[in-house]
Design an enzyme around this catalytic site. Sequence first.
Site, short mmCIF file in Angstrom:
data_model
loop_
_atom_site.label_atom_id
_atom_site.label_comp_id
_atom_site.label_asym_id
_atom_site.label_seq_id
_atom_site.Cartn_x
_atom_site.Cartn_y
_atom_site.Cartn_z
N ARG A 192 30.53 -3.26 52.51
CA ARG A 192 31.08 -4.36 51.90
C ARG A 192 30.75 -5.56 51.68
O ARG A 192 30.48 -6.54 52.48
CB ARG A 192 32.50 -4.67 52.93
CG ARG A 192 33.20 -3.14 53.08
CD ARG A 192 34.41 -3.35 53.55
NE ARG A 192 35.20 -2.13 54.09
CZ ARG A 192 35.12 -1.77 55.31
NH1 ARG A 192 34.54 -1.99 56.07
NH2 ARG A 192 35.74 -0.43 55.40
N TYR B 92 25.01 -3.06 54.77
CA TYR B 92 26.32 -2.92 55.03
C TYR B 92 26.81 -2.88 53.60
O TYR B 92 26.57 -3.30 52.60
CB TYR B 92 27.00 -4.34 55.72
CG TYR B 92 28.53 -4.17 56.08
CD1 TYR B 92 28.96 -3.45 56.63
CD2 TYR B 92 28.99 -5.40 55.37
CE1 TYR B 92 30.44 -3.43 57.15
CE2 TYR B 92 30.71 -5.46 55.82
CZ TYR B 92 30.95 -4.46 56.65
OH TYR B 92 32.38 -4.46 57.07
N HIS C 177 25.60 -11.89 51.52
CA HIS C 177 24.51 -11.64 52.56
C HIS C 177 23.34 -10.75 51.84
O HIS C 177 22.28 -11.56 51.04
CB HIS C 177 24.94 -10.85 53.67
CG HIS C 177 25.87 -11.46 54.58
ND1 HIS C 177 25.49 -12.43 55.46
CD2 HIS C 177 27.27 -11.30 54.65
CE1 HIS C 177 26.67 -12.67 56.03
NE2 HIS C 177 27.78 -12.11 55.64
N ASP D 116 31.76 -5.60 62.71
CA ASP D 116 31.09 -5.88 61.39
C ASP D 116 31.21 -7.09 60.99
O ASP D 116 31.71 -8.27 61.63
CB ASP D 116 31.86 -4.99 60.16
CG ASP D 116 31.44 -3.62 60.33
OD1 ASP D 116 30.72 -3.20 60.95
OD2 ASP D 116 32.48 -2.69 59.57
N ASP E 11 32.16 -9.08 58.09
CA ASP E 11 32.85 -9.68 57.24
C ASP E 11 34.16 -10.26 58.02
O ASP E 11 34.10 -10.12 59.42
CB ASP E 11 33.21 -8.48 56.22
CG ASP E 11 34.04 -7.20 56.79
OD1 ASP E 11 34.26 -7.51 57.90
OD2 ASP E 11 34.20 -6.32 56.05
N GLU F 97 37.22 -9.26 58.63
CA GLU F 97 37.96 -8.01 59.24
C GLU F 97 37.09 -7.86 60.85
O GLU F 97 37.79 -7.70 61.70
CB GLU F 97 37.89 -6.87 58.55
CG GLU F 97 38.91 -6.73 57.39
CD GLU F 97 40.46 -6.99 57.83
OE1 GLU F 97 40.80 -6.35 59.06
OE2 GLU F 97 41.08 -7.56 56.90
N GLU G 208 32.45 -1.32 66.22
CA GLU G 208 33.83 -0.72 65.67
C GLU G 208 34.06 0.77 65.55
O GLU G 208 35.02 1.18 65.82
CB GLU G 208 33.98 -1.27 64.20
CG GLU G 208 34.33 -2.86 63.96
CD GLU G 208 34.74 -3.15 62.79
OE1 GLU G 208 35.12 -2.45 61.92
OE2 GLU G 208 34.28 -4.17 62.20
#
Length: 767
Positions: free
Chosen positions: A289, A287, A332, A82, A84, A86, A9
């Site tokens: 989020r 990560y 996670h 990523d 998630d 998104e 990303e």
Amino acid sequence: MQENLVIVESPAKAKTIEKFLGKDYVVKSSFGHIRDLSKKGLGIEIDAHFAPDYEILPDKRKVVDELSKLSKKVATVWLASDEDREGEAIAWHLAEVLDLPVDKTKRIVFHEITKPAILHAIETPRTIDMNLVNAQQARRVLDRIVGFELSPVLWKKVKPSLSAGRVQSVAVRLIVEREREIIAFNSTPYYRVVAQFYRPDDEAKTLFKAELGTRFETKEQAEEFLMKSIGATYTVTKVEEKPAKRYPAAPFTTSTLQQEAGRKLGMSVAQTMSVAQHLYEQGLITYMRTDSVNLSQQAIAQCKTEITSLFGEKYSAAHNYKTKTKGAQEAHEAIRPSYIDRMHIEGTTAEKRLYELIWKRTVASQMVPAEIDRTSIAIGVDDTQWQYAATGEVIRFDGFLRLYSESTDDEQSESSEAALPKLSEGEKVTAAQVTATERFTAPPARYNEASLVKKLEELGIGRPSTYAPTITTIINRGYVVKQNREEQRRGYVQLALNAQGKITEKNLTESFGKEKNRLSPTDIGMVVNDYLESQFAQIMDYNFTANVEKEFDRIADGKITWSQMIEDFYGPFHQMVDKAIGTQNDKSGQVRILGTDPATGHTVKARIGRYGPMVEIEGAVGEKSRFASLKKGQLIASITLEEALELFALPRNLGKYGDDDLMVGIGRYGAYVRYGKSFVSLAKGDDPYTISYERAIELIEQHKAQAAAAATPLKTFAEDADMLIKNGRYGAYIAYKGKNYRLPHGSKVEEMTYNDCLEAVKNSKKK
């Protein structure tokens, strides 16, 4: 030719990963989302089962072209966005645009950007998870539908150029409701009684505090109690000693990191996420989020090694934490340092501070509890029902507190717990002093960003990836402001009974009401909220919004289809929109009658005007009304008649300046002082309602001096009197025959010749 193309990303992440994979891999960035719903109309085909109409974002066309060319030259494309929803959606959009088969393209995910994690991801690829993609699509489509259909209703019924959103509107509602609680709150005084005791056999007369269990409503009641306390006997009626343990907080989730960074570091939610993103992309933290408080066994083992090295083995104790958040989606790992043995990092000050916070929280979570002795003592007054209570605690073993202690939203307690002397039931104690201090009930505190995130999480509204953009959106839309409030002063009374049986009275002052970075609704935010609540109660309902999140979770789990979920929502919602458009809007609720102007007898009211919130004194028949804008921090919902009338004090005549009246007012470009036809802006911090004559003269003189300095040429030339070098707002420039020209790049005024200036004028294409 490279064998492998890895698409991530962000470019920062690409650089970090490329170092781990070697020469057979080229790592490129998509720079986030490459596609979004079309901006032509709704961007969704309602009649085609809500099919989205996606288009490549204008600023991503070059990126897509480059990725497309590269993808055709390599043997394998790895989608590494990523982990998630998104990120999964970004991977799917890339597959669609680059013509990669969704069921065959290799999708890799990792929770941390470390060499072992990246290599493990390459060894264990999967395919794109369409359930996660559809959960993200459902959120995007639903939010577009709500915004697209609600916003025109607001334009028509409230004010042009407004907009609404599903989660944002509910967040505004929380802030509006809290503001109304504060407006409706009436602070009432009461008297709090605290005594300082000591043991009669203690030669040092070591004092300890205890508070009376009863509070008095009036000064007379408090005084009466003190009178009855003259010569009273105080007996210890209860002593309770309990060993207790204080356990460390769990490792950080997105929400708790945002809250603690706000409390300890003063960071906004958006700033916290931005800094955390940089740390993650550099491979320094996992990560950022996540809803999970879980740590990997490897991380727990590394924490044990670090704790033992720093503090000794007795401080280490492994803890497995379990996620309690409803609907936790990214289960996670918690946010932790990628390498526990790195206590400090290189980077910006913000990066260092946030990393240290994450490191301490992670390591402390694997330390032993603090061991505390808690003591509670009750002290009776003669044979009455009055009881004093004292509590104290002593930390016998600091445990995790040696490294880290979690903050709270309100850490200002009136009584800190100190160690208490050893006392026994039936023992007598002596009062050195008894004080009854006037205190005041306090309204609920306004939300700051951290406490708003906490509330949204408690209600099940939003997810880790939505907290920061939600707050940013409601501030950018002008529905909410983040502001500070200066402290105010008030008087209070303190009555004191000393050991000699004498009562004294003191009149003291204290500060209160100071706020920093608290969220308040604007007038337009309150008006929009009230309208949406009256016409779209279901959308504004907290439980409904939380249930929508659960529906997204069910889509992610593959239990329902996303188009069916949208269809179930859209029918009732569209009916509400049609009904709202057809309902005559009663705007009387947007106007607040404040009272009558004593000077004219006409009605004074507050409302939203064309240029924002204002107050109005209605004119008589055939006469115009008078208007005044509200000051910063004033609200239509809370402004008083007296405050409104003060706003009509402008323009003010401060006296004479030469032959002219010196006037202060507020115009289109802000507050000013005027004499004759000349205007001078007030400086930041100058209040037009209170500025003095002397200060106004000072501003005028400053302005004149600046104008004179600007008018005096820096350099003139004998060859041509019209050729001048002047000093302007943005630095030196050439003025020649009524036109202005830039100085050549890098030139120095003192070195410029007439010919240099003439050449610059000839070559200039821009004034």
